[in-house]
Design a protein around this motif. Structure first.
Motif, PDB file in Angstrom:
ATOM      1  N   LYS A 149      -2.767   5.459   6.949  1.00 29.44           N
ATOM      2  CA  LYS A 149      -1.377   5.852   7.205  1.00 29.44           C
ATOM      3  C   LYS A 149      -0.595   6.036   5.907  1.00 29.44           C
ATOM      4  CE  LYS A 149      -0.812   3.957  11.876  1.00 29.44           C
ATOM      5  NZ  LYS A 149      -0.528   5.262  12.492  1.00 29.44           N
ATOM      6  N   ALA A 150      -0.930   5.271   4.864  1.00 26.65           N
ATOM      7  CA  ALA A 150      -0.200   5.363   3.601  1.00 26.65           C
ATOM      8  C   ALA A 150      -0.607   6.582   2.782  1.00 26.65           C
ATOM      9  CB  ALA A 150      -0.403   4.094   2.782  1.00 26.65           C
ATOM     10  N   PHE A 151      -1.897   6.936   2.818  1.00 29.58           N
ATOM     11  CA  PHE A 151      -2.404   7.998   1.954  1.00 29.58           C
ATOM     12  C   PHE A 151      -2.760   9.269   2.709  1.00 29.58           C
ATOM     13  CE2 PHE A 151      -3.262   4.219  -0.606  1.00 29.58           C
ATOM     14  CZ  PHE A 151      -2.874   4.630  -1.869  1.00 29.58           C
TER      15      PHE A 151
ATOM     16  N   PRO B   9      -9.733  -4.483   8.821  1.00 32.94           N
ATOM     17  CA  PRO B   9      -8.287  -4.623   9.067  1.00 32.94           C
ATOM     18  C   PRO B   9      -7.394  -3.719   8.225  1.00 32.94           C
ATOM     19  CG  PRO B   9      -9.345  -6.774   8.936  1.00 32.94           C
ATOM     20  CD  PRO B   9     -10.369  -5.767   8.515  1.00 32.94           C
ATOM     21  N   ALA B  10      -7.813  -3.388   7.008  1.00 35.06           N
ATOM     22  CA  ALA B  10      -6.935  -2.611   6.122  1.00 35.06           C
ATOM     23  C   ALA B  10      -7.063  -1.103   6.323  1.00 35.06           C
ATOM     24  CB  ALA B  10      -7.238  -2.949   4.660  1.00 35.06           C
ATOM     25  N   VAL B  11      -8.003  -0.683   7.144  1.00 33.93           N
ATOM     26  CA  VAL B  11      -8.274   0.747   7.272  1.00 33.93           C
ATOM     27  C   VAL B  11      -7.051   1.530   7.729  1.00 33.93           C
ATOM     28  CG1 VAL B  11      -9.588   2.492   8.500  1.00 33.93           C
ATOM     29  CG2 VAL B  11     -10.726   0.447   7.697  1.00 33.93           C
TER      30      VAL B  11
ATOM     31  N   ALA C  92      -7.502  12.405   8.760  1.00 39.43           N
ATOM     32  CA  ALA C  92      -7.004  12.646   7.411  1.00 39.43           C
ATOM     33  C   ALA C  92      -8.093  13.322   6.584  1.00 39.43           C
ATOM     34  CB  ALA C  92      -6.580  11.338   6.756  1.00 39.43           C
ATOM     35  N   THR C  93      -7.783  14.476   6.055  1.00 36.02           N
ATOM     36  CA  THR C  93      -8.790  15.253   5.328  1.00 36.02           C
ATOM     37  C   THR C  93      -9.145  14.648   3.982  1.00 36.02           C
ATOM     38  OG1 THR C  93      -7.034  16.634   4.375  1.00 36.02           O
ATOM     39  CG2 THR C  93      -8.039  17.386   6.424  1.00 36.02           C
TER      40      THR C  93
ATOM     41  N   VAL D 166       0.830  -1.212   0.000  1.00 34.72           N
ATOM     42  CA  VAL D 166       0.000   0.000   0.000  1.00 34.72           C
ATOM     43  C   VAL D 166       0.862   1.257   0.000  1.00 34.72           C
ATOM     44  CG1 VAL D 166      -1.730   1.313   1.276  1.00 34.72           C
ATOM     45  CG2 VAL D 166      -1.938  -1.163   1.106  1.00 34.72           C
ATOM     46  N   ARG D 167       1.938   1.262   0.786  1.00 35.37           N
ATOM     47  CA  ARG D 167       2.819   2.430   0.812  1.00 35.37           C
ATOM     48  C   ARG D 167       3.504   2.624  -0.545  1.00 35.37           C
ATOM     49  NH1 ARG D 167       4.518   4.859   5.338  1.00 35.37           N
ATOM     50  NH2 ARG D 167       6.675   5.038   4.599  1.00 35.37           N
ATOM     51  N   PHE D 168       3.909   1.538  -1.178  1.00 32.47           N
ATOM     52  CA  PHE D 168       4.517   1.637  -2.507  1.00 32.47           C
ATOM     53  C   PHE D 168       3.504   2.205  -3.502  1.00 32.47           C
ATOM     54  CE2 PHE D 168       5.725   0.244  -6.701  1.00 32.47           C
ATOM     55  CZ  PHE D 168       7.115   0.328  -6.719  1.00 32.47           C
ATOM     56  N   LEU D 169       2.287   1.682  -3.480  1.00 28.42           N
ATOM     57  CA  LEU D 169       1.240   2.151  -4.387  1.00 28.42           C
ATOM     58  C   LEU D 169       0.966   3.637  -4.184  1.00 28.42           C
ATOM     59  CD1 LEU D 169      -1.049   1.687  -6.446  1.00 28.42           C
ATOM     60  CD2 LEU D 169      -2.511   1.036  -4.508  1.00 28.42           C
TER      61      LEU D 169
END
Length: 283
Positions: free
Chosen positions: A147-149, A140-142, A178-179, A111-114
């Motif tokens: 954090k990634a986006f 679970p993925a929330v 996160a806005t 996710v961070r790479f994407l």
């Protein structure tokens, strides 16, 4: 790297198009048309490299024709802000710990790479256009997605989640941190959330009016970076004097998104055993 649709293998896409659209126009998932062979010599020297070095070497081997090497290295280095150690569990049994990332999930890598890849692609357009991402999750993925986006001004993420009191309480707090993250409660199941996303991605009129993609594992640009931690595991075993002529990975999995990155036999060395939560073993 060229990609094709699993539904219609005559449809082709570049890495840019596959990442920015996630799903082929016919609704199929993208897969690489061919996978470059990793040189055998690399395996003999893997233990000499760091995690960042191996991640860059592998992703550059796969994606070097699509992205400038310096940009790719920057994306890799920014993605891997954490270690991925291999820890011995028993005789000839080792565990690859993928929970040291910001959200404590193996998904942090992909996710961070994407997120960083999409941000780079959007910067090339030279305008203020926003990438809209659709994500389906039961919970679970929330944290990984947020954090990634979080606060990427040019990327807006709509998180679709099935309705329930517990979900509603948890997801309500997302917008406070996160806005650019928008929780969307769906009166249905997780599968209903996925169906909505697939229909949206297949809607030509919608896709012609906005840039629409997904951060779920159906996006091939989230899956590909997960390949390098299989090589990193191999490198660490070499450092520990483990005989690696035959190396098997057993991957607990739900929808197989994680193990797909390592299921292909690479250079005659790496193999993967597929074990899902129902203990079904596939050859």
């Amino acid at each position: 790297m060229t990609f094709y649709s699993l539904t219609d293998n005559s449809l082709r896409a570049s890495l840019h198009d596959a990442a920015m659209n996630a799903q082929a126009p016919d609704g199929g998932l993208y897969l690489p048309l061919s996978i470059p062979r990793i040189p055998d010599a690399l395996y003999r020297h893997l233990s000499e490299f760091s995690l960042h070095d191996i991640a860059y070497i592998i992703t550059n081997q796969l994606l070097g024709d699509d992205i400038d090497s310096a940009i790719l290295q920057s994306i890799v280095n920014d993605t891997l802000c954490f270690d991925i150690p291999v820890v011995q569990v028993d005789n000839n049994v080792w565990s690859l710990e993928l929970f040291h990332g910001p959200s404590g999930s193996f998904k942090d890598v992909g996710v961070r790479f994407l997120a960083r890849l999409l941000r780079y692609y959007n910067s090339l357009r030279g305008n203020d256009e926003t990438i809209n991402l659709l994500v389906a999750t039961a919970g679970p993925a929330v944290e990984t997605i947020v954090k990634a986006f979080s606060d990427m001004a040019d990327i807006r993420v709509f998180i679709l989640y099935p309705s329930s009191r517990n979900n509603r309480i948890g997801f309500f707090n997302i917008g406070c941190h996160a806005t650019n993250i928008v929780p969307v409660e769906v009166d249905g199941t997780f599968d209903d959330c996925q169906t909505i996303i697939k229909k949206a991605l297949a809607d030509e009129s919608l896709r012609s009016s906005i840039t629409l993609s997904s951060a779920n594992s159906l996006n091939i640009a989230r899956l590909l970076p997960q390949t390098f931690y299989y090589f990193w595991a191999y490198a660490q075993l070499q450092r520990n004097g483990v005989e690696c002529d035959t190396l098997r990975f057993s991957v607990p999995s739900g929808n197989f998104g994680n193990l797909c990155a390592g299921v292909r036999e690479v250079g005659g060395v790496l193999r993967a055993d597929i074990i899902d939560r129902e203990a079904k073993v596939l050859p």
